[in-house]
Design a protein around this motif. Structure first.
Motif, PDB file in Angstrom:
ATOM      1  N   ALA A  61       0.843  -1.200   0.000  1.00  0.00           N
ATOM      2  CA  ALA A  61       0.000   0.000   0.000  1.00  0.00           C
ATOM      3  C   ALA A  61       0.874   1.244   0.000  1.00  0.00           C
ATOM      4  N   PHE A  62       0.293   2.354  -0.407  1.00  0.00           N
ATOM      5  CA  PHE A  62       0.971   3.646  -0.329  1.00  0.00           C
ATOM      6  C   PHE A  62       0.686   4.278   1.023  1.00  0.00           C
ATOM      7  N   PRO A  63       1.546   5.184   1.464  1.00  0.00           N
ATOM      8  CA  PRO A  63       1.327   5.834   2.762  1.00  0.00           C
ATOM      9  C   PRO A  63       0.247   6.914   2.680  1.00  0.00           C
ATOM     10  N   ASP A  64      -0.440   7.105   3.773  1.00  0.00           N
ATOM     11  CA  ASP A  64      -1.391   8.205   3.908  1.00  0.00           C
ATOM     12  C   ASP A  64      -0.586   9.491   4.119  1.00  0.00           C
ATOM     13  N   HIS A  65      -0.811  10.480   3.278  1.00  0.00           N
ATOM     14  CA  HIS A  65      -0.013  11.712   3.340  1.00  0.00           C
ATOM     15  C   HIS A  65      -0.153  12.425   4.678  1.00  0.00           C
ATOM     16  N   GLN A  66      -1.358  12.477   5.209  1.00  0.00           N
ATOM     17  CA  GLN A  66      -1.581  13.155   6.494  1.00  0.00           C
ATOM     18  C   GLN A  66      -0.793  12.472   7.611  1.00  0.00           C
ATOM     19  N   SER A  67      -0.738  11.160   7.560  1.00  0.00           N
ATOM     20  CA  SER A  67       0.000  10.400   8.565  1.00  0.00           C
ATOM     21  C   SER A  67       1.505  10.670   8.450  1.00  0.00           C
ATOM     22  N   VAL A  68       2.012  10.803   7.222  1.00  0.00           N
ATOM     23  CA  VAL A  68       3.428  11.159   7.032  1.00  0.00           C
ATOM     24  C   VAL A  68       3.672  12.547   7.614  1.00  0.00           C
ATOM     25  N   LEU A  69       2.781  13.491   7.323  1.00  0.00           N
ATOM     26  CA  LEU A  69       2.915  14.850   7.844  1.00  0.00           C
ATOM     27  C   LEU A  69       2.961  14.857   9.369  1.00  0.00           C
ATOM     28  N   GLU A  70       2.080  14.098  10.003  1.00  0.00           N
ATOM     29  CA  GLU A  70       2.064  14.029  11.470  1.00  0.00           C
ATOM     30  C   GLU A  70       3.401  13.527  12.009  1.00  0.00           C
ATOM     31  N   ASN A  71       4.008  12.579  11.320  1.00  0.00           N
ATOM     32  CA  ASN A  71       5.313  12.073  11.739  1.00  0.00           C
ATOM     33  C   ASN A  71       6.426  13.089  11.486  1.00  0.00           C
ATOM     34  N   VAL A  72       6.339  13.842  10.417  1.00  0.00           N
ATOM     35  CA  VAL A  72       7.309  14.906  10.159  1.00  0.00           C
ATOM     36  C   VAL A  72       7.233  15.934  11.291  1.00  0.00           C
ATOM     37  N   GLN A  73       6.026  16.271  11.692  1.00  0.00           N
ATOM     38  CA  GLN A  73       5.845  17.240  12.781  1.00  0.00           C
ATOM     39  C   GLN A  73       6.393  16.700  14.102  1.00  0.00           C
ATOM     40  N   LYS A  74       6.209  15.407  14.343  1.00  0.00           N
ATOM     41  CA  LYS A  74       6.790  14.782  15.540  1.00  0.00           C
ATOM     42  C   LYS A  74       8.313  14.868  15.501  1.00  0.00           C
ATOM     43  N   ALA A  75       8.884  14.515  14.350  1.00  0.00           N
ATOM     44  CA  ALA A  75      10.343  14.533  14.205  1.00  0.00           C
ATOM     45  C   ALA A  75      10.893  15.938  14.410  1.00  0.00           C
ATOM     46  N   GLU A  76      10.175  16.928  13.936  1.00  0.00           N
ATOM     47  CA  GLU A  76      10.627  18.311  14.092  1.00  0.00           C
ATOM     48  C   GLU A  76      10.694  18.712  15.565  1.00  0.00           C
ATOM     49  N   LYS A  77       9.823  18.108  16.378  1.00  0.00           N
ATOM     50  CA  LYS A  77       9.801  18.386  17.819  1.00  0.00           C
ATOM     51  C   LYS A  77      10.754  17.484  18.591  1.00  0.00           C
ATOM     52  N   GLY A  78      11.444  16.595  17.869  1.00  0.00           N
ATOM     53  CA  GLY A  78      12.374  15.691  18.525  1.00  0.00           C
ATOM     54  C   GLY A  78      11.717  14.455  19.108  1.00  0.00           C
ATOM     55  N   LEU A  79      10.464  14.210  18.744  1.00  0.00           N
ATOM     56  CA  LEU A  79       9.735  13.044  19.236  1.00  0.00           C
ATOM     57  C   LEU A  79       9.977  11.844  18.328  1.00  0.00           C
ATOM     58  N   PRO A  80       9.820  10.624  18.857  1.00  0.00           N
ATOM     59  CA  PRO A  80       9.975   9.439  18.008  1.00  0.00           C
ATOM     60  C   PRO A  80       8.842   9.347  16.987  1.00  0.00           C
ATOM     61  N   VAL A  81       9.160   8.810  15.807  1.00  0.00           N
ATOM     62  CA  VAL A  81       8.158   8.641  14.750  1.00  0.00           C
ATOM     63  C   VAL A  81       7.576   7.230  14.812  1.00  0.00           C
ATOM     64  N   ASP A  82       6.383   7.085  14.232  1.00  0.00           N
ATOM     65  CA  ASP A  82       5.672   5.806  14.196  1.00  0.00           C
ATOM     66  C   ASP A  82       5.505   5.354  12.750  1.00  0.00           C
ATOM     67  N   LYS A  83       5.081   4.118  12.581  1.00  0.00           N
ATOM     68  CA  LYS A  83       4.686   3.651  11.248  1.00  0.00           C
ATOM     69  C   LYS A  83       3.474   4.473  10.818  1.00  0.00           C
ATOM     70  N   VAL A  84       3.408   4.800   9.529  1.00  0.00           N
ATOM     71  CA  VAL A  84       2.305   5.618   9.042  1.00  0.00           C
ATOM     72  C   VAL A  84       1.131   4.758   8.595  1.00  0.00           C
ATOM     73  N   LYS A  85      -0.041   5.384   8.558  1.00  0.00           N
ATOM     74  CA  LYS A  85      -1.234   4.701   8.059  1.00  0.00           C
ATOM     75  C   LYS A  85      -1.077   4.476   6.564  1.00  0.00           C
ATOM     76  N   GLU A  86      -1.870   3.548   6.033  1.00  0.00           N
ATOM     77  CA  GLU A  86      -1.734   3.156   4.631  1.00  0.00           C
ATOM     78  C   GLU A  86      -2.964   3.507   3.812  1.00  0.00           C
ATOM     79  N   GLN A  87      -2.729   3.696   2.515  1.00  0.00           N
ATOM     80  CA  GLN A  87      -3.788   3.809   1.526  1.00  0.00           C
ATOM     81  C   GLN A  87      -3.752   2.524   0.714  1.00  0.00           C
TER      82      GLN A  87
END
Length: 95
Positions: A61-87
């Motif tokens: 499956a392809f990644p859900d863009h919103q889920s990738v964005l949420e992880n980018v925002q986490k990474a920017e804050k220095g938080l650990p990232v998670d697996k993203v939701k799928e399409q």
């Protein structure tokens, strides 16, 4: 700065998926560095700062863009990232 690296299958014509994800992230989170490069057949692998958050080879499956964005925002804050939701996949099946 958060770095997003996308390996995509050129044979499957997944480059446009990477361009769409890159444009979405640039619009929603300016300054995010997105790199798209041709890789393995059937691939659409997304890494955020070297952490694999999505593998189309594993999920088909392809990644859900919103889920990738949420992880980018986490990474920017220095938080650990998670697996993203799928399409669900639309084309190109690995045989």
């Amino acid at each position: 700065m958060v770095k997003v690296d996308v390996e995509y299958c050129g044979r499957c014509n997944f480059e446009w998926h990477c361009k769409m994800l890159s444009a979405f992230l640039q619009e929603k989170q300016p300054g995010t560095e997105v790199t798209c490069h041709v890789g393995r057949q059937g691939s659409f692998e997304v890494k955020i700062n070297e952490d694999l958050v999505h593998s189309k080879i594993q999920t088909l499956a392809f990644p859900d863009h919103q889920s990738v964005l949420e992880n980018v925002q986490k990474a920017e804050k220095g938080l650990p990232v998670d697996k993203v939701k799928e399409q669900p996949i639309e084309n190109c099946i690995i045989m």
